[in-house]
Write a protein that holds these residues in place. Structure first.
Motif, mmCIF file in Angstrom:
data_model
loop_
_atom_site.group_PDB
_atom_site.id
_atom_site.type_symbol
_atom_site.label_atom_id
_atom_site.label_comp_id
_atom_site.label_asym_id
_atom_site.label_seq_id
_atom_site.Cartn_x
_atom_site.Cartn_y
_atom_site.Cartn_z
ATOM 1 N N LEU A 90 37.356 36.750 49.251
ATOM 2 C CA LEU A 90 38.183 37.593 48.383
ATOM 3 C C LEU A 90 37.712 37.591 46.928
ATOM 4 C CD1 LEU A 90 41.762 36.567 49.590
ATOM 5 C CD2 LEU A 90 40.312 38.419 50.454
ATOM 6 N N ALA A 91 36.746 36.747 46.591
ATOM 7 C CA ALA A 91 36.331 36.545 45.203
ATOM 8 C C ALA A 91 35.553 37.734 44.648
ATOM 9 C CB ALA A 91 35.487 35.279 45.086
ATOM 10 N N GLN A 92 35.811 38.018 43.377
ATOM 11 C CA GLN A 92 35.058 39.002 42.608
ATOM 12 C C GLN A 92 34.504 38.287 41.377
ATOM 13 O OE1 GLN A 92 34.768 42.370 43.465
ATOM 14 N NE2 GLN A 92 35.830 41.785 45.340
ATOM 15 N N ASP A 93 33.271 38.549 41.020
ATOM 16 C CA ASP A 93 32.709 37.979 39.790
ATOM 17 C C ASP A 93 33.213 38.776 38.594
ATOM 18 O OD1 ASP A 93 31.089 35.907 40.864
ATOM 19 O OD2 ASP A 93 29.563 37.370 41.418
ATOM 20 N N VAL A 94 33.712 38.067 37.578
ATOM 21 C CA VAL A 94 34.167 38.716 36.353
ATOM 22 C C VAL A 94 33.674 37.910 35.156
ATOM 23 C CG1 VAL A 94 36.236 39.756 37.385
ATOM 24 C CG2 VAL A 94 36.390 37.491 36.311
ATOM 25 N N ALA A 95 33.712 38.541 33.985
ATOM 26 C CA ALA A 95 33.358 37.869 32.736
ATOM 27 C C ALA A 95 34.336 38.305 31.654
ATOM 28 C CB ALA A 95 31.930 38.221 32.321
ATOM 29 N N PHE A 96 34.650 37.379 30.755
ATOM 30 C CA PHE A 96 35.509 37.649 29.604
ATOM 31 C C PHE A 96 34.754 37.238 28.350
ATOM 32 C CE2 PHE A 96 38.410 36.536 33.098
ATOM 33 C CZ PHE A 96 39.182 37.686 33.159
ATOM 34 N N PRO A 97 34.545 38.167 27.414
ATOM 35 C CA PRO A 97 33.899 37.794 26.155
ATOM 36 C C PRO A 97 34.764 36.806 25.366
ATOM 37 C CG PRO A 97 33.925 40.176 26.442
ATOM 38 C CD PRO A 97 34.813 39.597 27.500
ATOM 39 N N GLN A 98 34.132 36.058 24.504
ATOM 40 C CA GLN A 98 34.839 35.118 23.632
ATOM 41 C C GLN A 98 35.962 35.842 22.894
ATOM 42 O OE1 GLN A 98 32.273 33.035 20.931
ATOM 43 N NE2 GLN A 98 33.955 32.146 19.795
ATOM 44 N N ASP A 99 37.089 35.177 22.722
ATOM 45 C CA ASP A 99 38.279 35.660 22.007
ATOM 46 C C ASP A 99 39.059 36.732 22.760
ATOM 47 O OD1 ASP A 99 37.762 33.910 19.861
ATOM 48 O OD2 ASP A 99 36.456 35.402 18.898
ATOM 49 N N THR A 100 38.746 36.988 24.016
ATOM 50 C CA THR A 100 39.497 37.947 24.825
ATOM 51 C C THR A 100 40.793 37.305 25.303
ATOM 52 O OG1 THR A 100 37.477 38.999 25.616
ATOM 53 C CG2 THR A 100 39.457 39.335 26.946
ATOM 54 N N ARG A 101 41.923 38.004 25.116
ATOM 55 C CA ARG A 101 43.185 37.559 25.692
ATOM 56 C C ARG A 101 43.136 37.936 27.166
ATOM 57 N NH1 ARG A 101 46.181 33.758 23.769
ATOM 58 N NH2 ARG A 101 48.049 34.606 24.697
ATOM 59 N N ILE A 102 43.201 36.962 28.025
ATOM 60 C CA ILE A 102 43.095 37.202 29.465
ATOM 61 C C ILE A 102 44.443 37.602 30.034
ATOM 62 C CG2 ILE A 102 42.459 36.161 31.677
ATOM 63 C CD1 ILE A 102 40.500 34.355 30.031
ATOM 64 N N PHE A 103 45.497 36.933 29.584
ATOM 65 C CA PHE A 103 46.856 37.333 29.934
ATOM 66 C C PHE A 103 47.826 36.778 28.910
ATOM 67 C CE2 PHE A 103 45.875 33.708 32.784
ATOM 68 C CZ PHE A 103 46.868 32.802 32.435
ATOM 69 N N GLU A 104 49.028 37.361 28.906
ATOM 70 C CA GLU A 104 50.085 36.982 27.966
ATOM 71 C C GLU A 104 51.273 36.412 28.727
ATOM 72 O OE1 GLU A 104 49.871 37.040 24.747
ATOM 73 O OE2 GLU A 104 48.139 38.357 24.421
ATOM 74 N N GLU A 105 51.983 35.502 28.080
ATOM 75 C CA GLU A 105 53.219 34.972 28.648
ATOM 76 C C GLU A 105 54.115 36.129 29.077
ATOM 77 O OE1 GLU A 105 55.526 31.778 26.561
ATOM 78 O OE2 GLU A 105 53.849 32.006 25.165
ATOM 79 N N GLN A 106 54.751 35.970 30.214
ATOM 80 C CA GLN A 106 55.698 36.916 30.793
ATOM 81 C C GLN A 106 55.062 38.205 31.285
ATOM 82 O OE1 GLN A 106 58.726 37.145 27.712
ATOM 83 N NE2 GLN A 106 59.834 35.428 28.662
ATOM 84 N N GLY A 107 53.732 38.320 31.203
ATOM 85 C CA GLY A 107 53.055 39.472 31.788
ATOM 86 C C GLY A 107 53.027 39.328 33.306
ATOM 87 N N THR A 108 52.656 40.383 33.986
ATOM 88 C CA THR A 108 52.587 40.380 35.445
ATOM 89 C C THR A 108 51.439 39.500 35.925
ATOM 90 O OG1 THR A 108 53.503 42.606 35.535
ATOM 91 C CG2 THR A 108 52.333 41.825 37.502
ATOM 92 N N ALA A 109 51.778 38.523 36.744
ATOM 93 C CA ALA A 109 50.781 37.591 37.292
ATOM 94 C C ALA A 109 50.378 38.091 38.674
ATOM 95 C CB ALA A 109 51.359 36.180 37.361
ATOM 96 N N ASP A 110 49.287 38.817 38.728
ATOM 97 C CA ASP A 110 48.868 39.416 39.991
ATOM 98 C C ASP A 110 47.483 38.954 40.441
ATOM 99 O OD1 ASP A 110 47.387 40.682 38.041
ATOM 100 O OD2 ASP A 110 47.911 42.716 38.673
ATOM 101 N N ARG A 111 46.931 37.941 39.751
ATOM 102 C CA ARG A 111 45.606 37.439 40.104
ATOM 103 C C ARG A 111 45.436 36.035 39.560
ATOM 104 N NH1 ARG A 111 42.688 41.768 39.436
ATOM 105 N NH2 ARG A 111 44.636 42.881 39.404
ATOM 106 N N PHE A 112 44.334 35.414 39.948
ATOM 107 C CA PHE A 112 43.968 34.126 39.388
ATOM 108 C C PHE A 112 42.466 34.014 39.376
ATOM 109 C CE2 PHE A 112 44.157 33.374 43.918
ATOM 110 C CZ PHE A 112 43.216 32.396 44.195
ATOM 111 N N TRP A 113 41.961 32.992 38.685
ATOM 112 C CA TRP A 113 40.538 32.819 38.505
ATOM 113 C C TRP A 113 40.154 31.361 38.718
ATOM 114 C CZ3 TRP A 113 43.978 35.251 35.419
ATOM 115 C CH2 TRP A 113 43.813 36.622 35.231
#
Length: 151
Positions: free
Chosen positions: A22-45
């Protein structure tokens, strides 16, 4: 105990292999907000490289860093439990490369394969217990009265 590290290694090989389908490769640049408190939690890493800070909003204060995650760590567990909302926020401290998993597909896989579901639940529960203890310690550091001398 995983204490937050090496989630994939905590799973038996047959369950890890099935989950990795089920894994997908992803990347997040430095200083990227990946998620916020109380946002929809529909994935994990699962972090492959880089570092992510978990933070908590405190009324009248700046975000407090609760923990810094790195290689092998699980990022996100709120996808497992209704109401599927993030309990913390997360930000890439450096360039992050990770395996991303869809929460709904992972829950369906766990229902289809109860042994895998139990193994994953147990590994995530260990991470969760560690994170809650860490957050508790940080909050005590911030809010507990500071005393001088010994008790």
């Amino acid at each position: 105990m995983t204490t937050g590290k090496r989630l994939l290694k905590a799973l038996p090989p047959e369950h890890r292999d099935r989950l990795m389908e089920l894994a997908q490769d992803v990347a997040f640049p430095q200083d990227t907000r990946i998620f916020e408190e109380q946002g929809t939690a529909d994935r994990f890493w699962v972090i492959r490289t880089g570092a992510v800070t978990l933070d908590l909003s405190l009324p009248g204060r700046r975000r407090a860093t609760v923990e810094t995650l790195g290689t092998g760590d699980l990022l996100g567990w709120s996808w497992m439990f209704p109401p599927y909302e993030w309990g913390f926020g997360a930000e890439a401290l450096s360039l992050v490369r990770a395996y991303e998993f869809d929460g709904a597909r992972t829950r369906a896989l766990c229902e289809e394969n109860p042994a895998l579901g139990f193994a994953l639940m147990r590994a995530v529960a260990e991470v969760l217990a560690h994170r809650l203890q860490t957050a508790r310690g940080k909050l005590l550091d911030l809010y507990a009265p500071h005393t001088s001398g010994s008790l």
